[in-house]
Design an enzyme around this catalytic site. Structure first.
Site, PDB file in Angstrom:
ATOM      1  N   GLU A 155       8.478 -15.053 -10.469  1.00  0.00           N
ATOM      2  CA  GLU A 155       7.636 -13.921 -10.057  1.00  0.00           C
ATOM      3  C   GLU A 155       7.078 -13.127 -11.223  1.00  0.00           C
ATOM      4  OE1 GLU A 155       9.327 -10.871  -7.530  1.00  0.00           O
ATOM      5  OE2 GLU A 155      11.304 -11.146  -8.409  1.00  0.00           O
ATOM      6  N   CYS A 183       0.820  -1.191   0.000  1.00  0.00           N
ATOM      7  CA  CYS A 183       0.000   0.000   0.000  1.00  0.00           C
ATOM      8  C   CYS A 183       0.871   1.266   0.000  1.00  0.00           C
ATOM      9  CB  CYS A 183      -0.943   0.088   1.195  1.00  0.00           C
ATOM     10  SG  CYS A 183      -2.022  -1.320   1.340  1.00  0.00           S
ATOM     11  N   ASN A 201      -1.599   2.268   5.553  1.00  0.00           N
ATOM     12  CA  ASN A 201      -0.616   1.295   5.077  1.00  0.00           C
ATOM     13  C   ASN A 201      -0.138   0.513   6.299  1.00  0.00           C
ATOM     14  OD1 ASN A 201       2.886   1.648   4.138  1.00  0.00           O
ATOM     15  ND2 ASN A 201       1.581  -0.105   3.982  1.00  0.00           N
ATOM     16  N   GLY A 202      -0.379  -0.801   6.290  1.00  0.00           N
ATOM     17  CA  GLY A 202       0.052  -1.620   7.419  1.00  0.00           C
ATOM     18  C   GLY A 202      -1.018  -2.626   7.779  1.00  0.00           C
ATOM     19  N   GLU A 248      18.379 -17.128  -7.337  1.00  0.00           N
ATOM     20  CA  GLU A 248      17.910 -15.815  -7.757  1.00  0.00           C
ATOM     21  C   GLU A 248      17.317 -15.892  -9.169  1.00  0.00           C
ATOM     22  OE1 GLU A 248      17.028 -13.299  -6.485  1.00  0.00           O
ATOM     23  OE2 GLU A 248      17.079 -11.743  -8.013  1.00  0.00           O
ATOM     24  N   LYS A 282       6.052  -4.262  -4.137  1.00  0.00           N
ATOM     25  CA  LYS A 282       7.494  -4.049  -4.035  1.00  0.00           C
ATOM     26  C   LYS A 282       7.981  -4.076  -2.591  1.00  0.00           C
ATOM     27  CE  LYS A 282      11.522  -2.741  -5.637  1.00  0.00           C
ATOM     28  NZ  LYS A 282      12.275  -3.819  -6.311  1.00  0.00           N
ATOM     29  N   TRP A 289      -2.529  -2.929  -1.659  1.00  0.00           N
ATOM     30  CA  TRP A 289      -2.163  -4.335  -1.805  1.00  0.00           C
ATOM     31  C   TRP A 289      -2.952  -5.045  -0.712  1.00  0.00           C
ATOM     32  CZ3 TRP A 289      -0.024  -8.315   1.102  1.00  0.00           C
ATOM     33  CH2 TRP A 289       0.412  -9.439   0.376  1.00  0.00           C
ATOM     34  N   HIS A 347      18.877 -37.267  -6.081  1.00  0.00           N
ATOM     35  CA  HIS A 347      18.259 -37.741  -4.834  1.00  0.00           C
ATOM     36  C   HIS A 347      16.757 -37.530  -4.865  1.00  0.00           C
ATOM     37  CE1 HIS A 347      22.134 -38.653  -3.116  1.00  0.00           C
ATOM     38  NE2 HIS A 347      22.563 -37.513  -3.641  1.00  0.00           N
ATOM     39  N   ARG A 401       3.991  -0.222  -4.754  1.00  0.00           N
ATOM     40  CA  ARG A 401       3.734  -0.709  -3.397  1.00  0.00           C
ATOM     41  C   ARG A 401       2.448  -1.522  -3.300  1.00  0.00           C
ATOM     42  NH1 ARG A 401       6.812   2.076   0.300  1.00  0.00           N
ATOM     43  NH2 ARG A 401       5.444   1.417   1.973  1.00  0.00           N
ATOM     44  N   LYS A 447      13.413 -14.947 -10.035  1.00  0.00           N
ATOM     45  CA  LYS A 447      13.114 -13.905 -11.021  1.00  0.00           C
ATOM     46  C   LYS A 447      12.116 -14.421 -12.052  1.00  0.00           C
ATOM     47  CE  LYS A 447      14.121 -11.239  -9.683  1.00  0.00           C
ATOM     48  NZ  LYS A 447      14.585 -10.633  -8.496  1.00  0.00           N
TER      49      LYS A 447
END
Ligand code: M6R
Length: 606
Positions: free
Chosen positions: A486, A2, A99-100, A479, A601, A75, A502, A27, A483
């Site tokens: 996502e 947010c 936001n939170g 990484e 983000k 978000w 294995h 965000r 990438k």
């Protein structure tokens, strides 16, 4: 998670809020809304979907004309993305953006229901709005104080009160908030890019500080109403840095910014050809005191820590443990004052990393933050901070932040290894010189963009794929895999190449793509045997290695040859094709590269 904004001035407030929110969409982007005073009434407009939907709604259903208001891009945490759950929340008397996460909202809701309040959304925020209304008796500061005393969790709140049609109030705890000041106008925002079009000057709001924007000015108070004077900050980047600059996506722009980001991060930390981190208090004496190093972070930042682990252990022979922050904070870690905990975070606001930092300090360890955003919570709370100078990273998929984070780990490893006499001055200077030349090396790899695009075209229809490697290549594969996942939504896993047989090799069938990274020469033969194993089961192999290594073309389908540097530094050039492959795969799939589904983000909630 947010983004919130607030504005008081002479401009068209709705436009300012929308423009500012556009800079914060990274965000959260599942819904958006504004509350603006028009003829002394609070007018609200909100909509599910991207900011554009809200803009269209305002244009079609009536623009709100006013000079004072608040805005939000969401978000979702509590309640699905919908018009009703979008912020602002409140009623005709008060309206808020948040936001939170309010952890005790159920309890508050029950209390308010008993007082006759009804609720229309599933959000935790609506309870705060109603609680604010409950305590509001004409004095906003009193109501804010009462609310802050009751709510638990993380928040940055922007608030307007009907009886104060020229004022915006804001308060924060654990979610970021800055206060922008321009000529006859003032702003609040979750992050600096939101205000850059109007001003570069801002204050950092601390926990439980209240800001009042009024008459084009900002006044800051402690929670008891005592006025506070604060140091004015100036943004060290401009609007251009936070815009696409001709690139189709922020991600591609940020991948291409890596050479410069490394240069600006590394160069100021070299003195006479040697790494020098004394600026943050990490003197050789202090560095050699640590018996154990912990690296704690999330996502890509944690992957940077994995590279750090290999490099520090290999060169300096100090044990390094890497933890995912959300695990670390609940695993009751054993820490003491001879330990160094390194917190890595691009945003400096990630909730789990922030809590891991708090815990580490509580247990007596020294803390070092490697952070990109100046003045962020983690940077401010740690004992020492090394800023990465990557400039703003807007794309949700992190690229340049990873690159600069690992460059800091190299500096740290070189300095520590030298201080502990594991390498001599000559060797330390040689490695440092290669690091200094890295921007050119990365530039060379960026020329392979077309090849990566071609390889991406071979992946678009894959349902699954594997990344494999050993040692540093394994760390890097993680990484690469993240990438791709996502932004392309293709499932992939990263595996230690030697571990495949294995169990996981049973997944390999005809045509399954396997991206094998083999830049560590002492492990090359071993990795190549694993590549042969997957090839003989039908895999399509994409092989990433040094350009002077000639891999058997019967075993590998596509080779990406990288300019050679010391093996220990190879993650820096080698991550670039992995980023580009993920980027082009996402583009070819027609995905929203910079704003992948379900993500945001800056993860400021647990
Ligand atoms: O801001 P931070 O570096 O603390 O963020 C950590 C992760 O949320 C972040 O790296 C995330 O994994 C990225 N989306 C990866 O591209």
């Amino acid at each position: 998670m947010c983004g919130i904004v607030g504005y008081v001035g002479k401009r068209d407030c709705t436009k300012v809020l929308l423009d500012s929110l556009a800079k914060l969409e990274y965000r959260g982007y599942d819904s958006a809304g504004v509350a603006v005073f028009e003829n002394s009434e609070i007018k609200v407009s909100k909509s599910k979907g991207r900011l554009l939907e809200l803009k269209n709604k305002l244009e079609n259903e009536g623009w709100i004309d006013g000079c004072c208001g608040i805005g939000h891009t969401r978000w979702a945490t509590h309640g699905e993305p919908s018009d009703i759950n979008s912020h602002p929340h409140g009623n005709r008397r008060v309206s808020i953006v948040h936001n939170g996460i309010i952890e005790n909202y159920q309890k508050i809701k029950k209390f308010l229901e008993k007082k006759g309040y009804t609720f229309e959304s599933q959000t935790d925020t609506e309870t705060v709005a109603k609680l604010l209304d409950y305590y509001y008796d004409g004095d906003p500061m009193y109501a804010i104080r009462r609310v802050v005393a009751e709510i638990e969790g993380s928040y940055a709140l922007g608030m307007v009160f009907k009886e104060f049609p020229n004022a915006v109030y804001a308060v924060r705890k654990d979610s970021p908030l800055i206060v922008g000041v321009g000529k006859d106008e003032a702003f609040v925002a979750s992050d600096v890019p939101a205000i850059l079009e109007y001003t570069k000057d801002y204050y950092l709001l601390e926990r439980d500080e209240v800001v009042v924007l009024k008459n084009g000015k900002a006044e800051i108070f402690d929670i008891h109403g005592m006025k506070i004077e604060k140091e004015l900050q100036t943004a060290d980047f401009d609007l251009e840095a936070a815009e696409k600059g001709g690139y189709p996506h922020f991600m591609l722009k940020e991948i291409n910014e890596q050479p410069n980001a490394v240069k600006t991060t590394v160069t100021p930390r070299i003195t006479d050809g040697m790494p020098d981190l004394s600026e943050c208090g990490l003197t050789p004496e202090r560095l050699t005191r640590y018996k154990n190093i912990f690296v704690v972070a999330c996502g890509t930042a944690m992957h940077a820590g994995l590279v750090g682990k290999y490099v520090i252990e290999q060169l300096a022979r100090v044990p390094v443990t890497v933890d995912v922050a959300s695990e670390f904070r609940y695993r009751d870690p054993i820490l003491c004052d001879e330990d160094l905990v390194i917190l890595v975070s691009q945003s400096g606001e990630t909730a789990d990393t922030r809590e891991a930092l708090r815990l580490s300090k509580e247990r007596g360890a020294d803390t070092l933050a490697i952070v990109n955003v100046k003045g962020s919570s983690i940077a401010r709370a740690a004992d020492m901070v090394i800023y990465t100078h990557a400039g703003p990273e807007i794309s949700v998929a992190s690229t340049k932040a990873y690159m600069v984070q690992i460059s800091v780990f190299y500096l740290l490893a070189f300095e520590l290894a030298y201080a502990k006499e594991k390498i001599d001055r000559e060797e330390c200077m040689r490695l440092t010189k290669q690091l200094l030349r890295m921007p050119d090396t990365i530039n060379e790899v960026l020329q392979k963009s077309e090849q990566c695009k071609y390889i991406a075209s071979k992946l678009v229809n894959a349902g699954n794929l594997l990344y494999i490697g050993r040692g540093l290549d394994y760390a890097l594969s993680m990484e690469g895999s993240l990438k791709l996942k996502e932004i392309s939504y293709i499932h992939s896993e990263s595996y230690a190449a030697g571990e495949l047989k294995h169990g996981t090799i049973s997944l390999v069938t005809d045509g399954m793509p396997v991206i094998a990274v083999a830049t560590q020469r002492k492990l090359y033969e071993k990795t190549f045997s694993n590549v042969e194993e997957v090839k003989s089961r039908g895999a399509m192999v994409i092989f990433v290695t040094h350009e002077n290594i000639k891999a058997d073309s019967k075993t590998v389908d596509y080779v990406i040859g990288l300019p050679s540097v010391d093996d220990i530094l190879m993650p820096m050039p080698a991550v670039v094709p992995l980023q580009l492959i993920a980027y082009y795969t996402s583009v070819l799939k027609g995905n929203d590269v910079d704003k992948p589904r379900n993500l945001a983000k800056s993860v400021t909630v647990e």
